[in-house]
Design a protein around this motif. Structure first.
Motif, mmCIF file in Angstrom:
data_model
loop_
_atom_site.group_PDB
_atom_site.id
_atom_site.type_symbol
_atom_site.label_atom_id
_atom_site.label_comp_id
_atom_site.label_asym_id
_atom_site.label_seq_id
_atom_site.Cartn_x
_atom_site.Cartn_y
_atom_site.Cartn_z
ATOM 1 N N GLY A 100 16.284 -9.040 2.458
ATOM 2 C CA GLY A 100 16.415 -9.799 1.209
ATOM 3 C C GLY A 100 15.384 -10.905 1.068
ATOM 4 N N LEU A 101 15.132 -11.629 2.162
ATOM 5 C CA LEU A 101 14.259 -12.812 2.058
ATOM 6 C C LEU A 101 12.780 -12.456 2.142
ATOM 7 N N ILE A 102 12.387 -11.765 3.221
ATOM 8 C CA ILE A 102 10.936 -11.560 3.397
ATOM 9 C C ILE A 102 10.439 -10.473 2.442
ATOM 10 N N LEU A 103 11.138 -9.326 2.429
ATOM 11 C CA LEU A 103 10.665 -8.258 1.535
ATOM 12 C C LEU A 103 10.940 -8.620 0.074
ATOM 13 N N GLY A 104 12.195 -8.974 -0.201
ATOM 14 C CA GLY A 104 12.583 -9.155 -1.595
ATOM 15 C C GLY A 104 11.943 -10.377 -2.230
ATOM 16 N N VAL A 105 12.096 -11.544 -1.589
ATOM 17 C CA VAL A 105 11.617 -12.781 -2.222
ATOM 18 C C VAL A 105 10.139 -13.025 -1.898
ATOM 19 N N LEU A 106 9.822 -13.129 -0.610
ATOM 20 C CA LEU A 106 8.434 -13.459 -0.268
ATOM 21 C C LEU A 106 7.496 -12.321 -0.653
ATOM 22 N N GLY A 107 7.985 -11.070 -0.535
ATOM 23 C CA GLY A 107 7.154 -9.929 -0.935
ATOM 24 C C GLY A 107 6.747 -10.052 -2.403
ATOM 25 N N SER A 108 7.700 -10.382 -3.252
ATOM 26 C CA SER A 108 7.377 -10.503 -4.676
ATOM 27 C C SER A 108 6.393 -11.641 -4.921
ATOM 28 N N LEU A 109 6.565 -12.754 -4.212
ATOM 29 C CA LEU A 109 5.668 -13.895 -4.427
ATOM 30 C C LEU A 109 4.286 -13.628 -3.825
ATOM 31 N N HIS A 110 4.228 -12.777 -2.825
ATOM 32 C CA HIS A 110 2.960 -12.408 -2.197
ATOM 33 C C HIS A 110 2.181 -11.459 -3.098
ATOM 34 N N ILE A 111 2.913 -10.509 -3.678
ATOM 35 C CA ILE A 111 2.256 -9.450 -4.448
ATOM 36 C C ILE A 111 2.140 -9.824 -5.929
ATOM 37 N N GLY A 112 3.045 -10.689 -6.393
ATOM 38 C CA GLY A 112 2.987 -11.111 -7.792
ATOM 39 C C GLY A 112 3.951 -10.361 -8.691
ATOM 40 N N SER A 113 4.799 -9.514 -8.090
ATOM 41 C CA SER A 113 5.805 -8.832 -8.903
ATOM 42 C C SER A 113 6.907 -9.825 -9.281
ATOM 43 N N ARG A 114 7.612 -9.521 -10.353
ATOM 44 C CA ARG A 114 8.769 -10.345 -10.716
ATOM 45 C C ARG A 114 9.921 -10.035 -9.781
ATOM 46 N N LEU A 115 10.811 -11.024 -9.607
ATOM 47 C CA LEU A 115 12.000 -10.794 -8.788
ATOM 48 C C LEU A 115 13.243 -11.132 -9.596
ATOM 49 N N VAL A 116 14.204 -10.215 -9.565
ATOM 50 C CA VAL A 116 15.528 -10.491 -10.116
ATOM 51 C C VAL A 116 16.514 -10.385 -8.967
ATOM 52 N N HIS A 117 17.143 -11.495 -8.593
ATOM 53 C CA HIS A 117 18.198 -11.431 -7.577
ATOM 54 C C HIS A 117 19.512 -11.285 -8.324
ATOM 55 N N GLU A 168 0.831 -1.207 0.000
ATOM 56 C CA GLU A 168 0.000 0.000 0.000
ATOM 57 C C GLU A 168 0.869 1.263 0.000
ATOM 58 N N ALA A 169 1.899 1.281 0.846
ATOM 59 C CA ALA A 169 2.729 2.488 0.955
ATOM 60 C C ALA A 169 3.526 2.749 -0.332
ATOM 61 N N TRP A 170 3.941 1.698 -0.983
ATOM 62 C CA TRP A 170 4.841 1.841 -2.142
ATOM 63 C C TRP A 170 4.112 1.675 -3.485
ATOM 64 N N GLN A 171 2.786 1.456 -3.418
ATOM 65 C CA GLN A 171 2.001 1.173 -4.634
ATOM 66 C C GLN A 171 2.649 0.026 -5.406
ATOM 67 N N TRP A 172 3.060 -0.967 -4.651
ATOM 68 C CA TRP A 172 3.783 -2.139 -5.170
ATOM 69 C C TRP A 172 2.749 -3.117 -5.720
ATOM 70 N N THR A 173 2.843 -3.436 -7.011
ATOM 71 C CA THR A 173 1.830 -4.306 -7.627
ATOM 72 C C THR A 173 2.494 -5.408 -8.460
ATOM 73 N N ALA A 174 1.646 -6.247 -9.027
ATOM 74 C CA ALA A 174 2.104 -7.344 -9.880
ATOM 75 C C ALA A 174 2.779 -6.811 -11.151
ATOM 76 N N ASP A 175 2.603 -5.526 -11.452
ATOM 77 C CA ASP A 175 3.270 -4.962 -12.633
ATOM 78 C C ASP A 175 4.726 -4.622 -12.360
ATOM 79 N N ASP A 176 5.144 -4.673 -11.100
ATOM 80 C CA ASP A 176 6.525 -4.310 -10.772
ATOM 81 C C ASP A 176 7.485 -5.469 -11.009
ATOM 82 N N THR A 177 8.751 -5.090 -11.211
ATOM 83 C CA THR A 177 9.857 -6.051 -11.128
ATOM 84 C C THR A 177 10.773 -5.541 -10.025
ATOM 85 N N VAL A 178 11.032 -6.399 -9.040
ATOM 86 C CA VAL A 178 11.898 -6.031 -7.917
ATOM 87 C C VAL A 178 13.293 -6.585 -8.199
#
Ligand code: MLC
Ligand code: AMP
Length: 471
Positions: free
Chosen positions: A187-204, A166-176
């Motif tokens: 790295g783990l909860i925000l970066g990985v699980l956050g992307s899988l929760h919200i549906g954004s792509r993740l590039v590590h 909500e604060a970052w307007q983070w959506t499935a259209d984002d790539t993190v």
């Protein structure tokens, strides 16, 4: 309302994404990740009740599948720093009660080894998991003693991630994109699980270097201040981040000159947010609000804060007066594993978690983190390190008679670990030997960057070491 953790990953009605997660040079589609994780989760359940899985958290697809699989199966997961030394791994494995190990075999770890990459793809894990059950145990340093296990529930993590969405307007259209370690919240909860929760792509990106961030082509970048400092020293890479939607900094204070330089080079003021392993992220600048250098914004949805004087009275919100920061909200942890007294001492009688940080709040509700109450909790490169752990490790060496460890200011790391050592031994090569000892005993990132030999430590009349005199 909080969505179930990983809801975007688990939504089989949504279109698949063939590039959901890219890590260690490999790409997983959302369906492949879901089915492989479900397969691993089912395998964990076949091992019987009361399993706890420890994952050697290298940034690889294996780690992601192992963590997600354990979460789906309701088996508590313990991410282990891959650079952890003997004493630290032994402590984490014993304290957490881990029964299964994922990763290369390690000396001193005598657990059954599971290989998530070999699991059979399965449609779902057929076991409902209560959202308040312990989902993850994250080890983190205190001012004294060995690292403590922070108990996190799926519900808490989901609440924290929804608030950030909500604060970052983070959506499935984002790539993190980020290159942070996968054994901490960032790295783990925000970066990985956050992307899988919200549906954004993740590039590590592997390492969090400016060049790799520049190549990632993401809309949102996560970094600790050291990462952003390094980006500002590489103008070409910084310029490549101009098209991103948000550059997010957290885990340690972002120096104002780095904030300003980043804005100059990228055309973007970074988003700053404040959190802890125990609390997830409770304060952040919003995507649609003011971004003020040196300030970390307002409470995210569901979080509340207050600042108190030493005597427990409220401190005025004038932007200047400093108080002890306390927080509460649905994203907080459920206590420290096996440490009921420490857990109890971390909360006030009326239910607020005592962060140990000092802060000021202005009339608009903007927060400024001023520092920590204790000099014994060091932040180096965004890693939280207890001075006491390093002192205990060094005192185990026969050459060390007395020691005091501090965090000295450092332009790159924020703080640099410096150990003041009193010794009767020959000091030839001793500094290098002591540094190597800590790296092998605890972990690479906990090693002192510098050893200073002194004839005696400054002490007060009671005999207590005066660390402030060393800073
Ligand atoms: C690294 N090196 C090693 C090694 N690990 N050598 C031997 N053994 C090991 N185990 C080498 C590297 O190859 C490199 O060599 C050199 O050491 C420096 O490595 P580096 O990775 O660049 O390290 P350093 O400069 O010390 O690290 C900076 C950093 C790191 C920013 C990359 O500190 C980092 O990843 N920080 C993130 C911490 C974090 O995620 N905190 C979040 C906590 S959660 P060479 O030759 O290549 O230079 C939290 C909550 C919240 O705080 O609010 O988010
Ligand atoms: P950790 O448990 O590793 O998450 O460390 C938490 C600590 O990091 C907090 O108690 C703060 O001292 C520090 N921290 C996190 N984010 C920020 C920030 N944006 N500004 C200042 N300090 C921060």
């Amino acid at each position: 309302m909080t969505r179930a953790l990983l809801h975007a990953l688990l939504d089989t009605t949504a279109a698949d994404d063939d590039r959901a997660v890219t890590i260690d040079g490999m790409t997983l589609s959302r369906s492949e990740l879901r089915e492989r994780s479900a397969g691993f989760g089912a395998e964990l359940l076949r091992l019987g009740p009361d399993q706890v899985v420890a994952v050697n958290a290298e940034p690889t697809p294996t780690t992601v599948i192992a963590v997600v699989g354990a979460l789906l199966a309701g088996v508590p997961v313990v991410p282990v720093p891959p650079d952890a030394g003997h004493a630290e791994v032994a402590h984490i494995v014993a304290d957490s009660g881990a029964t299964v190990w994922v990763g290369p075999r390690r000396d001193g770890v005598d657990l059954a080894v599971a290989a998530p990459e070999d699991s059979v793809r399965t449609a779902t894990v057929a076991k409902p998991v209560a959202p308040e059950q312990v989902a993850m145990i994250l080890y983190t340093s205190g001012t004294t003693g060995a690292p403590k296990g922070v108990l996190l529930s799926r519900r808490g993590m989901a609440a924290g991630l929804d608030a950030l969405a909500e604060a970052w307007q983070w959506t499935a259209d984002d790539t993190v994109a980020h290159g942070l370690p996968l054994f901490h919240t960032h790295g783990l909860i925000l970066g990985v699980l956050g992307s899988l929760h919200i549906g954004s792509r993740l590039v590590h990106t592997g390492k969090p270097t400016p060049e790799r961030y520049a190549e990632a082509g993401a809309t949102m970048y996560f970094g600790v201040p050291t990462v952003w400092t390094r980006v500002t020293r590489d103008e070409r890479s910084a310029a490549a981040l101009a098209s991103a939607r948000l550059l997010v900094s957290g885990s340690a204070p972002l120096p104002v000159p780095v904030f300003d330089r980043l804005r100059e080079l990228t055309g973007q003021a970074p988003i700053e947010r404040y959190g802890m392993t125990e609390t997830m992220i409770t304060l952040s600048t919003r995507a649609d609000d003011e971004r003020r250098p040196g300030w970390v914004g307002k409470p995210v949805a569901g979080a509340q804060t207050r600042i108190q004087a030493d005597d427990g009275t409220p401190v005025p919100h004038d932007g200047e007066s400093i108080g002890r920061l306390q927080v509460r909200g649905p994203m907080l942890f459920d206590g420290y594993l096996n440490r009921p007294e420490v857990t109890a001492a971390s909360w006030t009688a009326d239910g607020w978690f005592v962060t140990g940080d000092l802060a000021a709040i202005d009339a608009d509700g903007f927060h400024r983190i001023v520092g920590r109450e204790s000099v014994d909790l060091i932040k180096s490169g965004g890693y939280r390190i207890g001075a006491g752990e390093i002192e205990t490790s060094l005192l185990a060496r026969p050459e060390v008679t007395e020691v005091a460890v501090i965090g000295a200011p450092d332009d790159d790391l924020g703080q640099r670990i410096v150990a003041y050592v009193v010794t009767d031994s020959d000091t030839t090569d001793l500094a290098d030997r002591l540094i190597t000892h800590v790296a092998e005993d605890l972990s690479w990132h906990k090693r002192p960057r510098e050893i200073r030999f002194v004839p005696a430590l400054p002490r007060n009349a009671m005999g207590k070491v005066q660390k402030k005199a060393l800073m």
